[in-house]
Scaffold this active site. Structure first.
Site, PDB file in Angstrom:
ATOM      1  CG  ASP A 151      -1.814  -1.248   1.233  1.00 49.73           C
ATOM      2  OD1 ASP A 151      -2.346  -1.598   0.168  1.00 49.73           O
ATOM      3  OD2 ASP A 151      -1.948  -1.882   2.296  1.00 49.73           O
ATOM      4  CG  HIS A 179      -3.480  -5.304   2.558  1.00 54.81           C
ATOM      5  ND1 HIS A 179      -2.959  -4.386   1.681  1.00 54.81           N
ATOM      6  CD2 HIS A 179      -3.626  -6.452   1.849  1.00 54.81           C
ATOM      7  CE1 HIS A 179      -2.793  -4.944   0.499  1.00 54.81           C
ATOM      8  NE2 HIS A 179      -3.204  -6.203   0.579  1.00 54.81           N
TER       9      HIS A 179
HETATM   10  P1  NAD Z   1      -0.252 -18.357  -5.647  1.00 60.68           P
HETATM   11  O1  NAD Z   1      -1.435 -19.230  -5.742  1.00 60.68           O
HETATM   12  O2  NAD Z   1       0.485 -18.007  -6.882  1.00 60.68           O
HETATM   13  O3  NAD Z   1       0.808 -18.972  -4.636  1.00 60.68           O
HETATM   14  C1  NAD Z   1       0.442 -19.432  -3.370  1.00 60.68           C
HETATM   15  C2  NAD Z   1       1.334 -20.582  -3.014  1.00 60.68           C
HETATM   16  O4  NAD Z   1       0.955 -21.045  -1.713  1.00 60.68           O
HETATM   17  C3  NAD Z   1       1.203 -21.788  -3.978  1.00 60.68           C
HETATM   18  O5  NAD Z   1       2.475 -22.169  -4.465  1.00 60.68           O
HETATM   19  C4  NAD Z   1       0.592 -22.868  -3.099  1.00 60.68           C
HETATM   20  O6  NAD Z   1       1.009 -24.172  -3.433  1.00 60.68           O
HETATM   21  C5  NAD Z   1       1.099 -22.446  -1.723  1.00 60.68           C
HETATM   22  N1  NAD Z   1       0.384 -23.065  -0.623  1.00 60.68           N
HETATM   23  C6  NAD Z   1      -0.935 -23.378  -0.524  1.00 60.68           C
HETATM   24  N2  NAD Z   1      -1.171 -23.981   0.650  1.00 60.68           N
HETATM   25  C7  NAD Z   1      -0.002 -24.018   1.315  1.00 60.68           C
HETATM   26  C8  NAD Z   1       0.392 -24.535   2.584  1.00 60.68           C
HETATM   27  N3  NAD Z   1      -0.469 -25.112   3.409  1.00 60.68           N
HETATM   28  N4  NAD Z   1       1.692 -24.430   2.933  1.00 60.68           N
HETATM   29  C9  NAD Z   1       2.587 -23.846   2.102  1.00 60.68           C
HETATM   30  N5  NAD Z   1       2.279 -23.361   0.896  1.00 60.68           N
HETATM   31  C10 NAD Z   1       0.993 -23.446   0.516  1.00 60.68           C
HETATM   32  O7  NAD Z   1      -0.724 -17.007  -4.899  1.00 60.68           O
HETATM   33  P2  NAD Z   1       0.065 -15.620  -4.797  1.00 60.68           P
HETATM   34  O8  NAD Z   1      -0.323 -14.759  -5.928  1.00 60.68           O
HETATM   35  O9  NAD Z   1       1.496 -15.897  -4.538  1.00 60.68           O
HETATM   36  O10 NAD Z   1      -0.630 -14.993  -3.485  1.00 60.68           O
HETATM   37  C11 NAD Z   1      -0.455 -15.594  -2.232  1.00 60.68           C
HETATM   38  C12 NAD Z   1      -1.255 -14.836  -1.169  1.00 60.68           C
HETATM   39  O11 NAD Z   1      -0.736 -13.507  -0.999  1.00 60.68           O
HETATM   40  C13 NAD Z   1      -2.729 -14.648  -1.498  1.00 60.68           C
HETATM   41  O12 NAD Z   1      -3.505 -14.886  -0.352  1.00 60.68           O
HETATM   42  C14 NAD Z   1      -2.837 -13.201  -1.915  1.00 60.68           C
HETATM   43  O13 NAD Z   1      -4.111 -12.670  -1.729  1.00 60.68           O
HETATM   44  C15 NAD Z   1      -1.824 -12.578  -0.980  1.00 60.68           C
HETATM   45  N6  NAD Z   1      -1.342 -11.260  -1.368  1.00 60.68           N
HETATM   46  C16 NAD Z   1      -1.145 -10.344  -0.367  1.00 60.68           C
HETATM   47  C17 NAD Z   1      -0.673  -9.084  -0.663  1.00 60.68           C
HETATM   48  C18 NAD Z   1      -0.423  -8.084   0.423  1.00 60.68           C
HETATM   49  O14 NAD Z   1      -0.260  -6.891   0.133  1.00 60.68           O
HETATM   50  N7  NAD Z   1      -0.326  -8.471   1.684  1.00 60.68           N
HETATM   51  C19 NAD Z   1      -0.399  -8.737  -1.998  1.00 60.68           C
HETATM   52  C20 NAD Z   1      -0.597  -9.689  -3.002  1.00 60.68           C
HETATM   53  C21 NAD Z   1      -1.090 -10.954  -2.669  1.00 60.68           C
HETATM   54  C1  LMR Z   2      -3.012  -6.433  -3.270  1.00 65.64           C
HETATM   55  O1  LMR Z   2      -3.261  -5.423  -2.623  1.00 65.64           O
HETATM   56  O2  LMR Z   2      -2.552  -6.394  -4.434  1.00 65.64           O
HETATM   57  C2  LMR Z   2      -3.208  -7.772  -2.632  1.00 65.64           C
HETATM   58  O3  LMR Z   2      -3.852  -7.677  -1.408  1.00 65.64           O
HETATM   59  C3  LMR Z   2      -3.845  -8.766  -3.541  1.00 65.64           C
HETATM   60  C4  LMR Z   2      -5.280  -8.480  -3.833  1.00 65.64           C
HETATM   61  O4  LMR Z   2      -6.107  -9.377  -3.623  1.00 65.64           O
HETATM   62  O5  LMR Z   2      -5.598  -7.388  -4.304  1.00 65.64           O
END
Ligand code: NAD
Ligand code: LMR
Length: 342
Positions: A151, A179
């Protein structure tokens, strides 16, 4: 000697995040953990000629235990991302259980580690981790970070687009609250006053809205293929690197993070908790125990919470903070109740 563990290392965020930690000179061992594909990711990264030792683990053969044992810093981007039309809260049903199980592993095998939680919904997953650590008597609020750095990164980028003479790197915008959508409150009045004061009310509102819903821009553009991964990996690395620098005695580093406040002994936590719950929240909604705020980092983790920014924000930002607390109290209570009910 620093061991970093990435849980969810084979995912869209996990892979570029792991690449960046493989390049980080503070990291001596990088342990990758995922439920799929992680041996390939680990083998690939292991060919890079930096000194960081690479380990990769699937759940079988005590993989989580091995990935976490001796870890100093655990970063969690494990779980499912959004598709168009979904809110972050829609991810709770799947991600809450994933985070609970990983937190139990941390409590057992890396109880002293710093923990950075990326998985959504952050407003609920961070309370889940806190509750599990509390249950196991290993909760240290100085060491638990909800990652809201993206953010701040977006706020810097978007405000720079409106600036006449400054690039994004000139800004260090503070983003408060949580967030997701309206819980995200950028405080440009404090962070970029010279740009902010030149904007009309409509421009200010549009800028704030863009930061609050920046994640949706990426989800829409990816069109079903997930949410932000590369900018998120950058943001997670930025916070992780700042923490590693602080652990290695770099003074006065300030980053924003979703931090635990209630009953916390961290300097500024009691003041933040009181201000948020007495001045920014309805008395009938449940406590806002966590809030994204600027914090000073040290070798202990979160050394001080710079809560006085709450008193300095302008009237419009105060209104936005009041809206944020209404939603946040529900999101936090949902995470806490998930563990209480399990
Ligand atoms: P993705 O699906 O590409 O990757 C997630 C990974 O987690 C996969 O490789 C999957 O196999 C793994 N996984 C699932 N269960 C698991 C477990 N029990 N133990 C270990 N690994 C496990 O998803 P992504 O795009 O990398 O996003 C991951 C998370 O991050 C999502 O929840 C997304 O919303 C979040 N996210 C948060 C922010 C933020 O600002 N905080 C920003 C972007 C995404
Ligand atoms: C973001 O802000 O990009 C992450 O929290 C992923 C989402 O779901 O938007």
């Amino acid at each position: 000697m620093v061991k970093v563990t990435v849980c969810g290392a084979a995912g869209g965020i996990g892979q570029p995040l792991s690449l960046m930690f493989k390049l980080n000179p503070y990291v001596t061992t990088l342990a990758l953990y995922d439920v799929v594909n992680v041996p390939g990711v680990g083998k690939d990264l292991s060919h890079i000629d930096t000194d960081t030792k690479l380990e990769s683990y699937l759940p079988e053969n005590d993989g989580l235990e091995k990935a976490l044992t001796g870890s100093d810093l655990v970063i969690i981007p494990a779980g499912v991302p959004r598709k168009p039309g979904m809110t972050r809260d829609d991810l709770f049903a799947i991600n809450a259980g994933i985070i609970r199980d990983l937190a139990n592993g941390i409590a057992q095998f890396a109880p002293s580690a710093f923990v950075l939680v990326i998985s959504n919904p952050v407003n609920s997953t961070v309370p889940i981790v806190a509750e599990i650590l509390k249950k196991n008597n290993v909760f240290n609020p100085q060491k638990l970070f909800g990652v809201t750095t993206l953010d701040c990164v977006r706020a810097n980028t978007f405000v720079a687009e409106l600036s006449k003479d400054k690039e994004a790197s000139a800004f260090d915008t503070r983003v408060l609250g949580g967030h997701s959508g309206e819980t995200i409150v950028p405080v440009f009045s404090q962070s970029a006053p010279e740009v902010y004061k030149e904007l009309s009310d409509e421009q200010k509102a549009a800028l704030v809205h863009r930061v609050q819903f920046g994640g949706d821009e990426v989800v829409k553009a990816k069109n079903g293929a997930g949410s932000a991964t590369l900018s998120m990996a950058y943001a997670g690395y930025k916070l992780g690197h700042a923490l590693l620098a602080a652990i290695n005695d770099t003074p006065n580093i300030i980053e924003s993070t979703f931090v635990y406040l209630k009953d916390s002994k961290i300097k500024g936590a009691a003041e933040a908790f009181k201000y948020i719950n007495e001045k920014l929240k309805d008395s009938d909604s449940s406590d806002v125990d966590f809030f994204a705020l600027p914090v000073v980092l040290s070798s202990n983790g979160i050394e001080e919470i710079k809560w006085d920014i709450l008193e300095k924000v302008d009237a419009k930002e105060t209104e936005l903070l009041k809206i944020a607390t209404g939603q946040l109290s529900k999101n936090i209570a949902k995470g806490t109740a998930f563990i209480a009910g399990n």
